[in-house]
Design an enzyme around this catalytic site. Structure first.
Site, short mmCIF file in Angstrom:
data_model
loop_
_atom_site.label_atom_id
_atom_site.label_comp_id
_atom_site.label_asym_id
_atom_site.label_seq_id
_atom_site.Cartn_x
_atom_site.Cartn_y
_atom_site.Cartn_z
N GLY A 63 9.07 -0.32 1.95
CA GLY A 63 7.69 -0.79 1.80
C GLY A 63 7.61 -2.18 1.23
O GLY A 63 8.43 -3.04 1.55
N SER A 64 6.65 -2.36 0.34
CA SER A 64 6.27 -3.70 -0.10
C SER A 64 7.41 -4.57 -0.61
O SER A 64 8.23 -4.15 -1.44
CB SER A 64 5.22 -3.59 -1.20
OG SER A 64 4.92 -4.88 -1.67
N SER A 65 7.39 -5.82 -0.15
CA SER A 65 8.36 -6.82 -0.58
C SER A 65 8.15 -7.20 -2.05
O SER A 65 9.03 -7.76 -2.68
CB SER A 65 8.23 -8.06 0.29
OG SER A 65 6.90 -8.54 0.26
N VAL A 66 6.97 -6.87 -2.58
CA VAL A 66 6.66 -7.21 -3.98
C VAL A 66 7.36 -6.24 -4.94
O VAL A 66 7.40 -6.47 -6.15
CB VAL A 66 5.12 -7.21 -4.22
CG1 VAL A 66 4.79 -7.77 -5.58
CG2 VAL A 66 4.43 -8.05 -3.17
N GLY A 67 7.95 -5.19 -4.40
CA GLY A 67 8.70 -4.23 -5.21
C GLY A 67 9.75 -4.90 -6.08
O GLY A 67 10.10 -4.39 -7.15
#
Lengths: 139, 412
Positions: A63-67
């Site tokens: 999922g999110s690259s902001v992880g």
């Protein structure tokens, strides 16, 4: 039973802690309470588990690259795992998050790892020497 | 006998590959080593630490130049206080070396809703840091709808997962699914490790998904994408289209949904021969919908996730022309798209029907849609549904755009 496993170093460093093992990947942005280091997603197998000072053993982030920022937030909030082991090949989110958080990160453990690393066993991850050991013979 | 031999050959091959990975090392040039060692400032040292880690992880042998970095981690709700401080430090000495665009922030600069001073202050610090770095204040998750696309085969470094998948699959660009931090590292170094989806071999799907029915709406493609992201761990997945291929709007929905559930960074269309086939029938589609759609109705319609482009605005405008929406409807799009849409009359038509535009922001972890104001939201976006439910704790009713307009508008 083998007590030392070879692995690949991604981010150097060492960490000792109890293994938290899951076969489910983690979306660090949506599934984590980064202030307490707790998995907050009721659909995740590690729901309510606290990652603080643990050795997280998981397949990788999804999922999110902001992880990657969420991993850093765990470190700043003093609730990060002591080390992380990716059971497959490390993904970019986990690698970059650990790189700036100075969390030891290894992957590609010897194939026999599932018979040795179980939930709750004490582990020592020595990324610099590419080794994962079980200091206490817990099995 | 032959199969036993070939199985052994594969096993030996796998072992050799594993050995290679153990002893492999990313080779840095002298200049890159110096930067890693902090001789050009702390930001470059941090950036090279990140590139080194992702290079080691992906088994890259070298770093290669990229033409464009697109960075995520702009909305304060996503990166939090530690992210704010990190960017403040990073932007002190870092400067972008290549075209760098950035993801949506938390709100529309032109209309500050009921947001706390704290949120506004933190968000403004993030915007300021990216400005110091020299990034273009694009505030969009669909940079490919606004900026010139480099020639086919160009290597770029895109963090926003939906944009990375769309760029690899539809635009012919090559990017890995970069993390927020690795795309940030690419922006100031102009480089990324040469690995995975930058290499042709990895762009060939081993698994093909065969839908048993013809997906007809953007929501059908979203459900397919979410399923594919969960089912396939490889860098690339193939779809065997029953008939026809998705249009641009559907391809955007497919890309965003793959990005939401998995780590796969590209899709292709093709045959199933020589590939493992996975079936996607109505039952699988219903299961995904059940997981993401928690209700049948909502207090608000939210469109975006990723942001709407001119194609979607044009479709929406034609669907609601002469009608009035019965529920509040937030439409998330980039400011640049809004400006173009205004010029050609789309904004006026949509606003006349009751639509409210939110520029600079998007549905993913937005502070504009909170549990205090809304119990549940109606959307056609899988990505919006996922994050509204998991991160904003808001109920979601998933419906396709035509159904939303049919169910929630009346003739004017």
């Amino acid at each position: 039973m083998k007590s030392t496993l070879k692995c690949r170093r991604i981010v150097g460093g060492c960490g000792i802690g109890k293994a938290i093992v899951t076969e489910q990947p983690i979306n660090f942005l949506s599934m984590l309470d980064v202030s307490r280091g707790i998995i907050k997603d009721p659909r995740h197998h590690l729901f309510r588990s606290c990652l603080r000072d643990s050795i997280l053993v998981f397949p990788g982030a999804v999922g999110s690259s902001v992880g990657s920022y969420s991993i850093y937030a765990l470190k700043v909030n003093c609730v990060a795992p002591a080390a992380i082991i990716c059971s497959g090949k490390t993904d970019l989110i986990t690698a970059s998050g650990c790189a700036i958080s100075e969390i030891a990160l290894v992957d590609m453990l010897e194939k026999s790892w599932p018979s040795v690393i179980r939930n709750g066993v004490e582990l020592e991850v020595d990324a610099n020497n590419r080794m994962v050991t079980l200091p206490k013979q817990t099995i | 006998m032959l199969s036993v031999i070939s199985a052994r050959v594969i096993l030996v091959g796998k072992l050799l590959l594993r050995l290679l990975y153990y002893f492999y090392k990313l080779e840095l040039t002298k200049e890159e080593e110096d930067m890693l060692n902090g001789e050009h400032g702390e930001s470059f040292a941090v950036a090279y630490r990140i590139l080194l880690a992702i290079g080691e992880a992906t088994g890259a042998s070298k770093l290669v130049p990229v033409k464009w970095a697109h960075i995520s981690g702009v909305n304060y709700n996503t990166i939090g206080d530690s992210g704010v401080k990190f960017l403040e430090e990073f932007s002190k000495t870092g400067r972008v070396a290549i075209r760098t665009t950035i993801n949506p922030m938390g709100y529309d600069k032109g209309r500050i809703e009921n947001l706390s001073d704290r949120f506004l202050k933190k968000q403004s610090s993030i915007v300021n840091s990216y400005s110091m770095l020299g990034a273009i204040p694009s505030f969009t998750c669909v940079p490919y709808e606004i900026f010139d696309i480099p020639e086919k085969g160009s290597m770029v470094s895109f963090a926003e997962s939906s944009a990375a998948v769309f760029s690899n699959s539809i635009l012919g660009l090559s990017t890995n699914r970069e993390s927020a931090l690795s795309a940030l590292a690419s922006s100031i170094t102009g480089k990324t490790p040469y690995s995975d989806l930058l290499i042709e071999n990895f762009r060939q799907a081993k698994v093909a998904i065969r839908p048993d029915f013809t997906p007809s709406t953007e929501l059908d493609y979203g459900l397919l994408g979410y399923f594919a992201g969960n089912a396939v761990k490889d860098p690339c997945v193939a779809f065997i289209p029953p008939e026809g291929r998705p249009d641009r709007i559907q391809a955007k929905a497919l890309s965003a949904a793959i990005g939401t559930s998995g780590s796969c960074g590209m899709f292709t269309f093709g045959h199933g021969s020589g590939r493992e086939i996975v079936s996607f029938g109505k039952e699988e589609a219903a299961r995904v919908k059940d997981e993401l759609s928690t209700g049948d109705d909502g207090d608000l319609i939210a469109l975006g996730g990723p942001q709407l482009g001119l194609n979607e605005l044009s479709l929406l405008s034609s669907l609601i022309e002469g009608k009035k929406l019965k529920k509040r409807c937030m439409i998330f799009c980039a400011r640049a798209i809004h400006r173009q849409a205004k010029e050609i009359g789309l904004v006026n038509r949509i606003e006349k029907a009751g639509g409210e535009f939110m520029c600079d922001s998007c549905t993913c972890m937005t502070p504009l849609i909170t549990r205090a104001d809304f119990d549940s939201v109606i959307t056609n976006s899988i990505k919006a549904a996922y994050y509204l439910d998991r991160s904003n704790s808001i109920g979601v009713a998933l419906k396709d755009l035509r159904t939303i307009v049919r169910d929630y508008s009346e003739n004017n």
